[in-house]
Scaffold this motif. Structure first.
Motif, PDB file in Angstrom:
ATOM      1  N   MET A   1     -11.551  14.888  37.601  1.00  0.00           N
ATOM      2  CA  MET A   1     -10.858  14.888  38.895  1.00  0.00           C
ATOM      3  C   MET A   1     -11.351  16.060  39.725  1.00  0.00           C
ATOM      4  N   LYS A   2     -11.778  15.797  40.952  1.00  0.00           N
ATOM      5  CA  LYS A   2     -12.272  16.836  41.834  1.00  0.00           C
ATOM      6  C   LYS A   2     -11.441  16.889  43.106  1.00  0.00           C
ATOM      7  N   CYS A   3     -11.256  18.075  43.617  1.00  0.00           N
ATOM      8  CA  CYS A   3     -10.577  18.221  44.903  1.00  0.00           C
ATOM      9  C   CYS A   3     -11.253  19.327  45.697  1.00  0.00           C
ATOM     10  N   VAL A   4     -11.247  19.216  46.997  1.00  0.00           N
ATOM     11  CA  VAL A   4     -11.900  20.181  47.867  1.00  0.00           C
ATOM     12  C   VAL A   4     -10.876  21.212  48.323  1.00  0.00           C
ATOM     13  N   PHE A   5     -11.217  22.490  48.210  1.00  0.00           N
ATOM     14  CA  PHE A   5     -10.318  23.561  48.642  1.00  0.00           C
ATOM     15  C   PHE A   5     -10.398  23.677  50.153  1.00  0.00           C
ATOM     16  N   ILE A   6      -9.268  23.456  50.848  1.00  0.00           N
ATOM     17  CA  ILE A   6      -9.258  23.435  52.311  1.00  0.00           C
ATOM     18  C   ILE A   6      -8.286  24.491  52.836  1.00  0.00           C
ATOM     19  N   ASN A   7      -8.771  25.308  53.762  1.00  0.00           N
ATOM     20  CA  ASN A   7      -7.931  26.340  54.376  1.00  0.00           C
ATOM     21  C   ASN A   7      -7.225  25.738  55.584  1.00  0.00           C
ATOM     22  N   GLU A   8      -6.170  24.980  55.340  1.00  0.00           N
ATOM     23  CA  GLU A   8      -5.403  24.334  56.382  1.00  0.00           C
ATOM     24  C   GLU A   8      -3.919  24.569  56.152  1.00  0.00           C
ATOM     25  N   ARG A   9      -3.145  24.437  57.234  1.00  0.00           N
ATOM     26  CA  ARG A   9      -1.697  24.634  57.132  1.00  0.00           C
ATOM     27  C   ARG A   9      -1.054  23.536  56.285  1.00  0.00           C
ATOM     28  N   GLU A  10      -1.587  22.314  56.403  1.00  0.00           N
ATOM     29  CA  GLU A  10      -1.051  21.190  55.633  1.00  0.00           C
ATOM     30  C   GLU A  10      -2.200  20.458  54.961  1.00  0.00           C
ATOM     31  N   VAL A  11      -2.061  20.251  53.672  1.00  0.00           N
ATOM     32  CA  VAL A  11      -3.108  19.594  52.896  1.00  0.00           C
ATOM     33  C   VAL A  11      -2.499  18.413  52.154  1.00  0.00           C
ATOM     34  N   THR A  12      -3.145  17.263  52.260  1.00  0.00           N
ATOM     35  CA  THR A  12      -2.680  16.055  51.576  1.00  0.00           C
ATOM     36  C   THR A  12      -3.807  15.499  50.717  1.00  0.00           C
ATOM     37  N   GLN A  13      -3.478  15.130  49.495  1.00  0.00           N
ATOM     38  CA  GLN A  13      -4.470  14.562  48.591  1.00  0.00           C
ATOM     39  C   GLN A  13      -3.868  13.355  47.878  1.00  0.00           C
ATOM     40  N   ASP A  14      -4.688  12.335  47.649  1.00  0.00           N
ATOM     41  CA  ASP A  14      -4.292  11.159  46.864  1.00  0.00           C
ATOM     42  C   ASP A  14      -5.070  11.158  45.563  1.00  0.00           C
ATOM     43  N   PRO A  31      -7.311  35.688  48.509  1.00  0.00           N
ATOM     44  CA  PRO A  31      -6.638  36.296  47.348  1.00  0.00           C
ATOM     45  C   PRO A  31      -5.616  37.341  47.749  1.00  0.00           C
ATOM     46  N   GLU A  32      -4.646  37.568  46.856  1.00  0.00           N
ATOM     47  CA  GLU A  32      -3.618  38.606  47.023  1.00  0.00           C
ATOM     48  C   GLU A  32      -2.665  38.338  48.181  1.00  0.00           C
ATOM     49  N   GLN A  33      -2.639  37.108  48.701  1.00  0.00           N
ATOM     50  CA  GLN A  33      -1.698  36.766  49.766  1.00  0.00           C
ATOM     51  C   GLN A  33      -0.452  36.137  49.158  1.00  0.00           C
ATOM     52  N   GLU A  34       0.702  36.398  49.782  1.00  0.00           N
ATOM     53  CA  GLU A  34       1.954  35.779  49.363  1.00  0.00           C
ATOM     54  C   GLU A  34       2.543  35.022  50.544  1.00  0.00           C
ATOM     55  N   CYS A  35       3.043  33.823  50.272  1.00  0.00           N
ATOM     56  CA  CYS A  35       3.665  33.043  51.346  1.00  0.00           C
ATOM     57  C   CYS A  35       4.543  31.969  50.734  1.00  0.00           C
ATOM     58  N   GLU A  36       5.409  31.408  51.560  1.00  0.00           N
ATOM     59  CA  GLU A  36       6.253  30.307  51.119  1.00  0.00           C
ATOM     60  C   GLU A  36       5.491  29.001  51.248  1.00  0.00           C
ATOM     61  N   PHE A  37       5.917  28.008  50.458  1.00  0.00           N
ATOM     62  CA  PHE A  37       5.244  26.717  50.527  1.00  0.00           C
ATOM     63  C   PHE A  37       6.238  25.595  50.208  1.00  0.00           C
TER      64      PHE A  37
END
Length: 236
Positions: A1-14, A31-37
């Motif tokens: 299984m492969k997935c592309v790392f995307i720097n976006e506010r919203e990411v959807t994968q099937d 790295p080293e960032q903290e945020c809610e999700f």
């Protein structure tokens, strides 16, 4: 299984996943960032949702939602019909599909509903109140779980051995002779019971036991006048 790392506010994968255990790890682009999700998982099959130390099965959520929907429906129905007759009982019971998804839907007959009515009609009024119907509904849900657990081949029937095994889970031991008699009374020519007949049997088994213990002073026997005996044996 492969997935592309995307720097976006919203990411959807099937994904189409084989049966197994999977771990979802949310992460930030840097790295080293903290945020809610917020993580949403949509699945065609039953999945587990974890939140902190609590894990709740999607099926349990669905069951609780269904229970609330049915309860609201019954409350609305009984506001217009404070006491329901046997025809209305049949209508309410047949609102729900009591069979396995691969089987023909179970339909309660009028004769079966008359037997059920007699068992639950505590004040012998010939009707059921909301409280009496709630009791029936909860029992029938339990009976459905018992029936489907024993009906492993999804035939829509259970046999004598199933009947004895189910009774034992309720703390009731049935002799072979009594089991045969009950299968003859409630079953077909092959001594197999449909779900409707199983409900009638279990109601009679449980409620008659409860009546006995309520009327017995010492748990060993009861004394009834003729009119009381006729009411219990003929009506129920």
């Amino acid at each position: 299984m492969k997935c592309v790392f995307i720097n976006e506010r919203e990411v959807t994968q099937d994904f189409r996943l084989a049966p197994g255990d999977y771990v979802i790890v949310p992460s930030t682009a840097d790295p080293e960032q903290e945020c809610e999700f917020i993580l949403r998982v949509f699945s065609r099959k039953h999945t587990l949702y974890a939140h902190g130390d609590q894990v709740l099965c999607q099926k349990e959520i669905s069951d609780k939602q269904d229970e609330k929907i049915w309860e609201n429906f019954f409350v609305d129905f009984f506001q217009n019909h404070p006491e329901i007759n046997v025809g209305q009982l049949q209508t309410l019971l047949n609102k729900k599909n009591w069979s396995n998804s691969r089987q023909t839907p179970v339909k309660f007959s009028l004769d079966g509903c008359k037997v059920i009515m007699a068992q639950l009609d505590l004040d012998t009024s010939g009707t059921l109140s909301l409280q009496e119907f709630r009791s029936l509904w909860k029992r029938t849900i339990t009976y459905q779980e018992m029936f489907q657990k024993r009906d492993t081949n999804k035939s829509g029937y259970i046999n004598l051995n199933d009947l004895q095994a189910i009774a034992e889970t309720k703390g009731i031991k049935l002799s072979n002779r009594f089991s045969n008699l009950m299968a003859t009374r409630y079953g077909d020519s092959s001594l197999k019971l449909t779900f409707e007949n199983f409900v009638c049997f279990m109601l009679r088994l449980e409620i008659n036991g409860e009546v006995f213990h309520n009327l017995s002073r010492d748990g060993k026997g009861i004394y009834l006048q003729e009119a009381e005996w006729m009411m219990l044996t003929l009506y129920s």
